[in-house]
Design an enzyme around this catalytic site. Sequence first.
Site, PDB file in Angstrom:
ATOM      1  N   ASP A 286      13.374  10.496   6.061  1.00 33.81           N
ATOM      2  CA  ASP A 286      12.230  10.026   5.286  1.00 33.81           C
ATOM      3  C   ASP A 286      11.075   9.792   6.250  1.00 33.81           C
ATOM      4  OD1 ASP A 286      13.279   7.741   6.450  1.00 33.81           O
ATOM      5  OD2 ASP A 286      12.945   6.463   4.716  1.00 33.81           O
TER       6      ASP A 286
ATOM      7  N   TYR B 133       8.051   8.313   8.673  1.00 34.37           N
ATOM      8  CA  TYR B 133       7.917   7.145   9.536  1.00 34.37           C
ATOM      9  C   TYR B 133       7.328   5.994   8.724  1.00 34.37           C
ATOM     10  CZ  TYR B 133       8.432  10.457  13.453  1.00 34.37           C
ATOM     11  OH  TYR B 133       8.885  11.416  14.326  1.00 34.37           O
TER      12      TYR B 133
ATOM     13  N   PHE C  76       9.068  14.505  11.078  1.00 33.36           N
ATOM     14  CA  PHE C  76       9.028  14.231  12.515  1.00 33.36           C
ATOM     15  C   PHE C  76       7.621  14.236  13.115  1.00 33.36           C
ATOM     16  CE2 PHE C  76      13.332  15.971  11.845  1.00 33.36           C
ATOM     17  CZ  PHE C  76      14.071  14.875  12.261  1.00 33.36           C
TER      18      PHE C  76
ATOM     19  N   HIS D 236      21.208  13.657  14.613  1.00 29.81           N
ATOM     20  CA  HIS D 236      19.772  13.399  14.488  1.00 29.81           C
ATOM     21  C   HIS D 236      19.176  13.164  15.884  1.00 29.81           C
ATOM     22  CE1 HIS D 236      16.120  11.188  13.275  1.00 29.81           C
ATOM     23  NE2 HIS D 236      16.270  11.772  12.105  1.00 29.81           N
TER      24      HIS D 236
END
Length: 238
Positions: free
Chosen positions: A80, A82, A93, A207
């Site tokens: 999801d 930031y 990202f 991740h």
Amino acid sequence: MNSSEMPATQLQTAQPADWPVAPGWQPLVDAFFAGARGQALLAHLQARLQAGAAIFPPQPLRALDLTPPEDVRVVILGQDPYHGRGQAEGLAFSVAPGVRLPPSLQNIFKEMQRDLGVAFPPFPNPGGSLVKWAKNGVLLLNTCLTVEEGQAASHAGKGWEELTDTVIRHVAEGPRPVVFMLWGSHAQSKRAWIPADRGHLVLTSNHPSPLSALRPPLPFIGNGHFGKARDFRAQHGY
């Protein structure tokens, strides 16, 4: 105003008409928001805005604006957005220009440099905005497309996942082989929508978060995904 310009740092309205997408995505987006799940999501967003919540990013569908379906060659899936003010810019990202690199993005650049031998200048140049990637066929999609300030995963399960499932399925059933980079369990949950017989390259690992980037069994650092994607794209004439 050009859709790639980002004058606001948070969501202003719960109106999909205010969130531009490329024409190829429009039927999928319209169908989602016309349905019960989409309507429930919009009602939730509206209620939270009225309650004074700060919701990020200002353009939840920006990945679908900058990367039309016919241009997608690589899909990078995040969890999801930031949840820090001024960070999220609607691409997985990626952070807005001038924002210090979050640890996950630092690890992405670190792995690119290790894998491809690409040297990145010190922050803030080139910074952490991945708009250039998005405009060159990399669909930077989160599984959930909004979040509230300071509350990670606060909008998980509210309906966005149904839309992003549809987007992944649409790409996976398209006419060309695509590279899917699935980092972490949330991204890997989308693997069910990627047919095994369409020639796609599906790459999985932990991740890039510092909490998991070096952990077994599939550490992010050292996964070699960028080199594999480069070779795959070259084989297919991209």
